[in-house]
Design a protein around this motif. Structure first.
Motif, PDB file in Angstrom:
ATOM      1  N   ARG A  12      -7.622 -16.667 -52.026  1.00 42.16           N
ATOM      2  CA  ARG A  12      -9.062 -16.773 -50.979  1.00 42.16           C
ATOM      3  C   ARG A  12      -9.320 -18.150 -50.529  1.00 42.16           C
ATOM      4  N   CYS A  13      -9.445 -18.621 -49.410  1.00 39.70           N
ATOM      5  CA  CYS A  13      -9.810 -19.845 -49.026  1.00 39.70           C
ATOM      6  C   CYS A  13     -10.895 -19.743 -48.030  1.00 39.70           C
ATOM      7  N   LEU A  14     -11.931 -20.471 -48.081  1.00 43.57           N
ATOM      8  CA  LEU A  14     -13.008 -20.625 -47.210  1.00 43.57           C
ATOM      9  C   LEU A  14     -12.994 -21.821 -46.365  1.00 43.57           C
ATOM     10  N   VAL A  15     -13.158 -21.500 -45.185  1.00 42.21           N
ATOM     11  CA  VAL A  15     -13.387 -22.672 -44.050  1.00 42.21           C
ATOM     12  C   VAL A  15     -14.762 -22.503 -43.499  1.00 42.21           C
ATOM     13  N   VAL A  16     -15.687 -23.425 -43.728  1.00 39.21           N
ATOM     14  CA  VAL A  16     -16.770 -23.285 -43.030  1.00 39.21           C
ATOM     15  C   VAL A  16     -16.868 -24.149 -41.893  1.00 39.21           C
ATOM     16  N   GLY A  17     -16.946 -23.442 -40.735  1.00 39.08           N
ATOM     17  CA  GLY A  17     -17.035 -24.268 -39.494  1.00 39.08           C
ATOM     18  C   GLY A  17     -15.924 -23.714 -38.520  1.00 39.08           C
ATOM     19  N   GLY A  18     -16.374 -23.586 -37.150  1.00 39.35           N
ATOM     20  CA  GLY A  18     -15.513 -22.992 -36.110  1.00 39.35           C
ATOM     21  C   GLY A  18     -14.827 -23.803 -34.852  1.00 39.35           C
ATOM     22  N   GLY A  19     -14.902 -25.508 -35.014  1.00 38.35           N
ATOM     23  CA  GLY A  19     -14.380 -26.148 -33.966  1.00 38.35           C
ATOM     24  C   GLY A  19     -13.012 -26.357 -34.171  1.00 38.35           C
ATOM     25  N   TRP A  20     -12.445 -27.400 -33.666  1.00 38.37           N
ATOM     26  CA  TRP A  20     -10.918 -27.713 -33.587  1.00 38.37           C
ATOM     27  C   TRP A  20     -10.583 -28.236 -34.828  1.00 38.37           C
ATOM     28  N   VAL A  21     -11.367 -28.950 -35.621  1.00 42.78           N
ATOM     29  CA  VAL A  21     -11.222 -29.517 -37.003  1.00 42.78           C
ATOM     30  C   VAL A  21     -10.752 -28.388 -37.965  1.00 42.78           C
ATOM     31  N   ALA A  22     -11.858 -27.264 -37.886  1.00 40.50           N
ATOM     32  CA  ALA A  22     -11.615 -26.403 -38.707  1.00 40.50           C
ATOM     33  C   ALA A  22     -10.369 -25.398 -38.460  1.00 40.50           C
ATOM     34  N   LEU A  23     -10.050 -25.319 -36.914  1.00 42.84           N
ATOM     35  CA  LEU A  23      -8.931 -24.584 -36.660  1.00 42.84           C
ATOM     36  C   LEU A  23      -7.680 -25.141 -37.216  1.00 42.84           C
ATOM     37  N   GLU A  42     -20.312 -20.090 -34.244  1.00 45.20           N
ATOM     38  CA  GLU A  42     -19.576 -20.036 -33.150  1.00 45.20           C
ATOM     39  C   GLU A  42     -18.177 -20.456 -33.463  1.00 45.20           C
ATOM     40  N   ALA A  43     -17.296 -19.933 -32.603  1.00 36.61           N
ATOM     41  CA  ALA A  43     -15.847 -20.159 -32.868  1.00 36.61           C
ATOM     42  C   ALA A  43     -14.835 -20.679 -31.870  1.00 36.61           C
ATOM     43  N   VAL A  44     -14.009 -21.463 -31.865  1.00 36.96           N
ATOM     44  CA  VAL A  44     -13.131 -21.685 -30.470  1.00 36.96           C
ATOM     45  C   VAL A  44     -12.238 -20.425 -30.293  1.00 36.96           C
ATOM     46  N   GLY A  45     -11.604 -20.260 -29.232  1.00 39.25           N
ATOM     47  CA  GLY A  45     -10.875 -19.301 -28.887  1.00 39.25           C
ATOM     48  C   GLY A  45      -9.869 -18.989 -29.746  1.00 39.25           C
ATOM     49  N   PRO A  46      -9.042 -19.841 -29.972  1.00 40.83           N
ATOM     50  CA  PRO A  46      -7.782 -19.757 -30.916  1.00 40.83           C
ATOM     51  C   PRO A  46      -8.422 -19.010 -31.989  1.00 40.83           C
ATOM     52  N   LEU A  47      -9.614 -19.322 -32.651  1.00 41.61           N
ATOM     53  CA  LEU A  47     -10.001 -18.584 -34.078  1.00 41.61           C
ATOM     54  C   LEU A  47      -9.950 -16.996 -33.738  1.00 41.61           C
ATOM     55  N   ALA A  48     -10.755 -16.959 -32.692  1.00 42.72           N
ATOM     56  CA  ALA A  48     -11.098 -15.394 -32.214  1.00 42.72           C
ATOM     57  C   ALA A  48      -9.767 -14.714 -32.200  1.00 42.72           C
ATOM     58  N   ILE A  49      -8.796 -15.426 -31.447  1.00 44.24           N
ATOM     59  CA  ILE A  49      -7.392 -14.631 -31.593  1.00 44.24           C
ATOM     60  C   ILE A  49      -6.772 -14.479 -32.859  1.00 44.24           C
ATOM     61  N   LEU A  58     -12.738 -13.572 -39.818  1.00 47.47           N
ATOM     62  CA  LEU A  58     -13.846 -14.448 -39.139  1.00 47.47           C
ATOM     63  C   LEU A  58     -15.404 -13.846 -39.232  1.00 47.47           C
ATOM     64  N   GLU A  59     -16.215 -14.389 -39.922  1.00 42.76           N
ATOM     65  CA  GLU A  59     -17.632 -14.027 -40.102  1.00 42.76           C
ATOM     66  C   GLU A  59     -18.469 -14.903 -39.339  1.00 42.76           C
ATOM     67  N   LYS A  60     -18.924 -14.410 -38.128  1.00 43.54           N
ATOM     68  CA  LYS A  60     -19.759 -15.045 -37.278  1.00 43.54           C
ATOM     69  C   LYS A  60     -21.350 -15.180 -37.694  1.00 43.54           C
ATOM     70  N   ARG A  61     -21.387 -16.115 -38.435  1.00 45.57           N
ATOM     71  CA  ARG A  61     -22.910 -16.132 -39.041  1.00 45.57           C
ATOM     72  C   ARG A  61     -22.945 -17.583 -39.768  1.00 45.57           C
ATOM     73  N   THR A  78     -18.022 -28.703 -40.384  1.00 39.79           N
ATOM     74  CA  THR A  78     -19.115 -28.470 -39.315  1.00 39.79           C
ATOM     75  C   THR A  78     -19.629 -29.563 -38.948  1.00 39.79           C
ATOM     76  N   ASP A  79     -20.306 -29.733 -38.024  1.00 43.00           N
ATOM     77  CA  ASP A  79     -20.801 -31.277 -37.221  1.00 43.00           C
ATOM     78  C   ASP A  79     -22.267 -31.471 -38.017  1.00 43.00           C
ATOM     79  N   ASP A  80     -22.505 -30.311 -38.860  1.00 48.85           N
ATOM     80  CA  ASP A  80     -24.036 -30.633 -39.559  1.00 48.85           C
ATOM     81  C   ASP A  80     -23.846 -31.122 -40.894  1.00 48.85           C
TER      82      ASP A  80
END
Ligand code: SAH
Length: 598
Positions: A12-23, A42-49, A58-61, A78-80
């Motif tokens: 089980r691996c966790l990725v926090v963030g939904g941008g291109w770097v995360a992808l 929020e996630a970039v398109g390929p993550l949704a796919i 994918l947990e959108k929160r 993330t960028d935060d």
């Protein structure tokens, strides 16, 4: 930093963030079979796919404090910075490894850059300190390691399995791994090849270094009594006395080349060095037994003994001699020694210098109405008081004969004196040719009486032969060799030389086509005569040939690097080559015109 490769399959691996770097992290993880959860508002398109395809959860929160503790591996992208710090702290306090993109201080592990060829992975890392270096090195290695490494690493893995199944002792296993690696990997060019089934069978056989054993088991290998290249107990060796020709590598006979290419050992004279094929396999034993005029570094008896010993080991041996083995080459004595020892031998005649060198100097040794006989002689013996003597008196009496004298430099004055004393015309045309048929050929012509002084003035050195007779006059019109546009040039080009190599040869250059990496035989050839130039078609060729520049034939102040690509010229300059010339027009014609202009 301690490098490890992790097996993340099913983890089980966790990725926090939904941008291109995360992808990118997500893709890397799922490629290795990890079970990935992505938490991001929020996630970039390929993550949704990916979620749609059920490749990830994918947990959108927003990230919930403390949740990192439930995973094996955690990534924050993330960028935060505040969120990233949170994730990092949660993971660290729970003893979970964490990576935060672009923030080395918050990481407990870094991701190396990697080049991947199947299960072969090359990782490059700088502990997060110089990512720009890492990126460039990765791009470089990506270019240098071709796609063939994927098939190669698979073959290597299968080979290891097969070797282990043999249950051999450690050193035997290592020997087989060495054979596999050394025979399939070109470490200088960073190239690999998948070995053939017969090779694999041989490396796995009880006698892995002996060609043919792989198939011998099913009845097809060498038969008893037939020599194998490397030799094997119980097999009879064979010595081929091969004439290498006068110097021009192209004058080696087809059979000579064939015997060389299938030899286990080659015993060669320095005079024959340029006849060694540059593509002679690197594992052929090369024995230089010197033999230059004036000094015989290895005494003849030792050469004889060496041939007998190698043959008794069951090897196919080539005794490579300059010109023809039986013409002033002591080949007869070696054959006698082999016969006396009961060793099988054969003779592969060569083009003798006494016939080829006059041709390259514009002299036909016989000519209708002018010369009806040719005498091949050595004036060497005539200096000795004992032993058979050349009958100068008889030779001097025939104006329709041509005399060709071997080993003629030091004994020339004596020979000329005897001929004139016996009545030969002092004005008879005569010549001395030094290093005939090669890029270093020099021809001195004069009358018989003046020849010794002319030779001395020109500081002619062995190997040289003299030609005496009216036919020498034809050199006025028949000097084809010295007139070609590139005569005198000795050029190195990496193999295959292609159209350019062939054109350079046609235009009169002596072309040394060397395989990369440079073989031991090619090194001998390179060092046999001075080089004048080197053709470089890529930076890689510059790198490979750079290592040869310390060699004996290579005078860096004289050798011109003819570069066909700007990158090759740049690389040669960077490596400190002098005389670097970039040729913008790469067609053979243009290259040759540039070389002729100098
Ligand atoms: N077996 C050789 C000769 C060996 S004796 C042959 O058949 O050619 C060595 C002598 O050969 C030298 O001293 C020289 O006289 C002659 N020789 C060999 N190669 C030569 C060359 N390229 N140019 C001029 N002379 C050569």
């Amino acid at each position: 930093m301690y490098p490890v490769t992790l097996n993340v399959t099913g983890r089980r691996c966790l990725v926090v963030g939904g941008g291109w770097v995360a992808l990118r992290k997500v893709e890397g993880l799922i490629a290795e079979g990890a079970q990935v959860t992505v938490v991001t508002p929020e996630a970039v398109g390929p993550l949704a796919i990916l979620q749609k395809n059920q490749a990830i959860t994918l947990e959108k929160r927003a990230y919930r404090p403390g949740e990192a503790a439930a995973f094996s591996l955690v990534f924050a992208a993330t960028d935060d910075r505040e969120v990233n710090r949170r994730v990092s702290e949660d993971a660290a306090s729970a003893g979970v490894w964490v990576n935060v993109a672009d923030d080395p201080a918050l990481c407990t592990f870094h991701l190396p850059a990697r080049v991947r060829r199947g299960s072969l992975q090359l990782s490059i890392a700088s502990a997060g300190e110089s990512p720009f270096v890492v990126r460039r090195l990765r791009a470089f290695l990506e270019r240098r390691f071709g796609p063939e490494w994927t098939a190669w690493i698979e073959a290597a893995g299968r080979f290891r399995g097969a070797v282990r199944a043999l249950g051999l002792p450690r050193d035997e296993m290592e020997r087989r791994y060495d054979l596999f690696f050394d025979s399939t990997v070109d470490t200088r060019q960073i190239r690999a090849r998948v070995p053939a089934a017969e090779e694999l069978a041989r490396w796995l056989s009880p006698d892995p270094e002996k060609p043919g054993t792989g198939r011998a088991e099913n009845g097809k290998g060498s038969q008893v009594g037939v020599a194998s290249p490397d030799g094997a107990r119980g097999r009879a060796g064979l010595v081929s006395l091969v004439g290498g020709g006068p110097g021009d590598a192209g004058l080696l006979t087809l059979r000579g080349r064939q015997r060389l290419m299938s030899a286990g050992a080659v015993v060669y004279d320095r005079l024959a060095a340029t006849a060694l094929p540059c593509d002679l396999p690197a594992n052929v034993g090369l024995h230089c037994v010197g033999k230059e005029a004036g000094h015989h570094p290895v005494p003849q008896e030792e050469i004889n003994a060496l041939l007998v010993r190698l043959a008794r080991e069951g090897k196919r041996v080539v005794r490579l001699k300059g010109g023809d083995p039986y013409v002033f080459g002591r080949g007869g004595e070696e054959a006698e020694a082999l016969a006396a020892a009961g060793v099988l031998f054969e003779v592969v005649p060569g083009v003798t210098s006494g016939i080829a060198v006059p041709a390259y100097a514009g002299v036909p040794p016989t000519h209708r109405q002018e010369a009806v006989q040719v005498t091949l002689l050595t004036a060497h013996e005539s200096k000795k008081v004992e032993g058979p003597q050349v009958r100068w008196d008889l030779l001097a009496a025939d104006p329709h004969a041509t005399l060709v004298g071997y080993m003629g430099v030091t004994s020339l004055p004596h020979a000329v004196e005897r001929l004139i004393a016996a009545g030969m015309n002092r004005l008879t045309p005569a010549a001395v040719v030094e290093r005939g048929t090669t890029s270093a050929q020099r021809v001195i012509r004069s009358t018989l009486a003046e020849l010794p002084a002319a030779v001395e003035r020109a500081s002619i050195e062995p190997p040289a032969l003299f030609i005496i007779g009216t036919v020498v006059r034809h050199a006025d019109t028949l000097d084809w060799f010295g007139k070609r546009p590139l005569s005198g040039e000795r050029l190195v080009i990496a193999s295959p030389g292609g159209d350019l190599g062939a054109e350079l040869d046609m235009c009169g250059a002596e072309v040394v086509e060397v395989p990369l990496p440079v073989t031991p035989a090619a090194r001998v050839v390179l060092g046999a005569l001075p080089l004048t130039g080197c053709v470089l078609r890529s930076p890689e060729e510059a790198d490979a040939l750079d290592e040869e520049r310390d060699g004996p034939g290579w005078d860096s102040s004289k050798v011109v690097a003819w570069c066909l690509r700007p990158a090759a010229a740049e690389r040669a300059r960077f490596l400190g080559w002098r005389n670097v010339v970039h040729l913008p027009d790469e067609t053979p014609g243009a290259v040759i015109r540039a070389m002729v202009r100098g």
